[in-house]
Design a protein around this motif. Sequence first.
Motif, PDB file in Angstrom:
ATOM      1  N   ARG A  97     -13.459 -24.642 -19.728  1.00  0.00           N
ATOM      2  CA  ARG A  97     -14.746 -25.358 -19.651  1.00  0.00           C
ATOM      3  C   ARG A  97     -15.213 -25.500 -18.197  1.00  0.00           C
ATOM      4  O   ARG A  97     -16.407 -25.380 -17.895  1.00  0.00           O
ATOM      5  CB  ARG A  97     -14.643 -26.724 -20.310  1.00  0.00           C
ATOM      6  N   MET A  98     -14.285 -25.741 -17.282  1.00  0.00           N
ATOM      7  CA  MET A  98     -14.639 -25.874 -15.867  1.00  0.00           C
ATOM      8  C   MET A  98     -15.254 -24.569 -15.348  1.00  0.00           C
ATOM      9  O   MET A  98     -16.233 -24.591 -14.598  1.00  0.00           O
ATOM     10  CB  MET A  98     -13.402 -26.249 -15.055  1.00  0.00           C
ATOM     11  N   PHE A  99     -14.680 -23.452 -15.773  1.00  0.00           N
ATOM     12  CA  PHE A  99     -15.208 -22.155 -15.353  1.00  0.00           C
ATOM     13  C   PHE A  99     -16.550 -21.870 -16.017  1.00  0.00           C
ATOM     14  O   PHE A  99     -17.444 -21.305 -15.397  1.00  0.00           O
ATOM     15  CB  PHE A  99     -14.193 -21.054 -15.644  1.00  0.00           C
ATOM     16  N   ALA A 100     -16.710 -22.281 -17.272  1.00  0.00           N
ATOM     17  CA  ALA A 100     -17.976 -22.068 -17.977  1.00  0.00           C
ATOM     18  C   ALA A 100     -19.097 -22.888 -17.333  1.00  0.00           C
ATOM     19  O   ALA A 100     -20.205 -22.366 -17.096  1.00  0.00           O
ATOM     20  CB  ALA A 100     -17.822 -22.444 -19.450  1.00  0.00           C
ATOM     21  N   GLU A 101     -18.826 -24.145 -17.022  1.00  0.00           N
ATOM     22  CA  GLU A 101     -19.846 -24.987 -16.389  1.00  0.00           C
ATOM     23  C   GLU A 101     -20.201 -24.475 -14.996  1.00  0.00           C
ATOM     24  O   GLU A 101     -21.371 -24.500 -14.596  1.00  0.00           O
ATOM     25  CB  GLU A 101     -19.353 -26.437 -16.328  1.00  0.00           C
ATOM     26  N   SER A 102     -19.211 -23.978 -14.292  1.00  0.00           N
ATOM     27  CA  SER A 102     -19.468 -23.430 -12.953  1.00  0.00           C
ATOM     28  C   SER A 102     -20.280 -22.139 -13.031  1.00  0.00           C
ATOM     29  O   SER A 102     -21.177 -21.917 -12.218  1.00  0.00           O
ATOM     30  CB  SER A 102     -18.140 -23.183 -12.231  1.00  0.00           C
ATOM     31  N   ALA A 103     -19.983 -21.298 -14.022  1.00  0.00           N
ATOM     32  CA  ALA A 103     -20.751 -20.057 -14.190  1.00  0.00           C
ATOM     33  C   ALA A 103     -22.212 -20.378 -14.485  1.00  0.00           C
ATOM     34  O   ALA A 103     -23.122 -19.743 -13.935  1.00  0.00           O
ATOM     35  CB  ALA A 103     -20.149 -19.208 -15.307  1.00  0.00           C
ATOM     36  N   ALA A 104     -22.452 -21.372 -15.336  1.00  0.00           N
ATOM     37  CA  ALA A 104     -23.832 -21.759 -15.666  1.00  0.00           C
ATOM     38  C   ALA A 104     -24.556 -22.300 -14.435  1.00  0.00           C
ATOM     39  O   ALA A 104     -25.758 -22.078 -14.269  1.00  0.00           O
ATOM     40  CB  ALA A 104     -23.827 -22.788 -16.789  1.00  0.00           C
ATOM     41  N   ALA A 105     -23.820 -22.983 -13.546  1.00  0.00           N
ATOM     42  CA  ALA A 105     -24.424 -23.547 -12.335  1.00  0.00           C
ATOM     43  C   ALA A 105     -24.543 -22.522 -11.206  1.00  0.00           C
ATOM     44  O   ALA A 105     -25.280 -22.739 -10.243  1.00  0.00           O
ATOM     45  CB  ALA A 105     -23.592 -24.730 -11.854  1.00  0.00           C
ATOM     46  N   GLY A 106     -23.792 -21.424 -11.313  1.00  0.00           N
ATOM     47  CA  GLY A 106     -23.850 -20.395 -10.288  1.00  0.00           C
ATOM     48  C   GLY A 106     -22.925 -20.628  -9.109  1.00  0.00           C
ATOM     49  O   GLY A 106     -22.997 -19.920  -8.110  1.00  0.00           O
ATOM     50  N   ARG A 107     -22.050 -21.639  -9.220  1.00  0.00           N
ATOM     51  CA  ARG A 107     -21.092 -21.930  -8.155  1.00  0.00           C
ATOM     52  C   ARG A 107     -19.977 -22.799  -8.711  1.00  0.00           C
ATOM     53  O   ARG A 107     -20.142 -23.435  -9.750  1.00  0.00           O
ATOM     54  CB  ARG A 107     -21.761 -22.635  -6.980  1.00  0.00           C
ATOM     55  N   TRP A 108     -18.833 -22.824  -8.022  1.00  0.00           N
ATOM     56  CA  TRP A 108     -17.711 -23.643  -8.449  1.00  0.00           C
ATOM     57  C   TRP A 108     -18.075 -25.112  -8.258  1.00  0.00           C
ATOM     58  O   TRP A 108     -18.491 -25.527  -7.182  1.00  0.00           O
ATOM     59  CB  TRP A 108     -16.444 -23.285  -7.651  1.00  0.00           C
ATOM     60  N   LEU A 109     -17.965 -25.897  -9.311  1.00  0.00           N
ATOM     61  CA  LEU A 109     -18.427 -27.283  -9.313  1.00  0.00           C
ATOM     62  C   LEU A 109     -17.353 -28.331  -9.028  1.00  0.00           C
ATOM     63  O   LEU A 109     -17.682 -29.499  -8.862  1.00  0.00           O
ATOM     64  CB  LEU A 109     -19.042 -27.617 -10.686  1.00  0.00           C
ATOM     65  N   TYR A 110     -16.118 -27.932  -8.987  1.00  0.00           N
ATOM     66  CA  TYR A 110     -15.030 -28.918  -8.939  1.00  0.00           C
ATOM     67  C   TYR A 110     -14.348 -28.936  -7.579  1.00  0.00           C
ATOM     68  O   TYR A 110     -14.563 -28.077  -6.758  1.00  0.00           O
ATOM     69  CB  TYR A 110     -14.040 -28.625 -10.068  1.00  0.00           C
ATOM     70  N   ASP A 111     -13.493 -29.915  -7.386  1.00  0.00           N
ATOM     71  CA  ASP A 111     -12.722 -30.171  -6.168  1.00  0.00           C
ATOM     72  C   ASP A 111     -13.560 -30.989  -5.228  1.00  0.00           C
ATOM     73  O   ASP A 111     -13.859 -30.816  -4.168  1.00  0.00           O
ATOM     74  CB  ASP A 111     -12.203 -28.911  -5.460  1.00  0.00           C
TER      75      ASP A 111
END
Length: 111
Positions: A97-111
Amino acid sequence: MDEITSDEVLALFREEIPGYLDGNWKEVPLELDSDLFDHPRDDLEDALQKYQQRYSISLDNLNWALYFPWENTPLFQRWFKLRREDVESTRLPLTVRMFAESAAAGRWLYD
């Protein structure tokens, strides 16, 4: 780029990371909230490589120590100072899910 869906990213990860067998030898497939920690690292590396190529998401700044703390602890400390259980207790889950949300946003969203 078309809208990226969670199902699309999950399918990409499922291509590289097989499910696991439960106690009754029934295959349990990878899901969006599956923790990727327990899956073979070479399968995860293959999935991450495809993910980065397909979605042009850089994972260069991903803080791997949050998700794989034992592997990112200096060797001397692992041998002489720390217990693996204590270090692993600080681990955060790393999910599809973290990778899916980041793909939708166009960048890594976590950390």
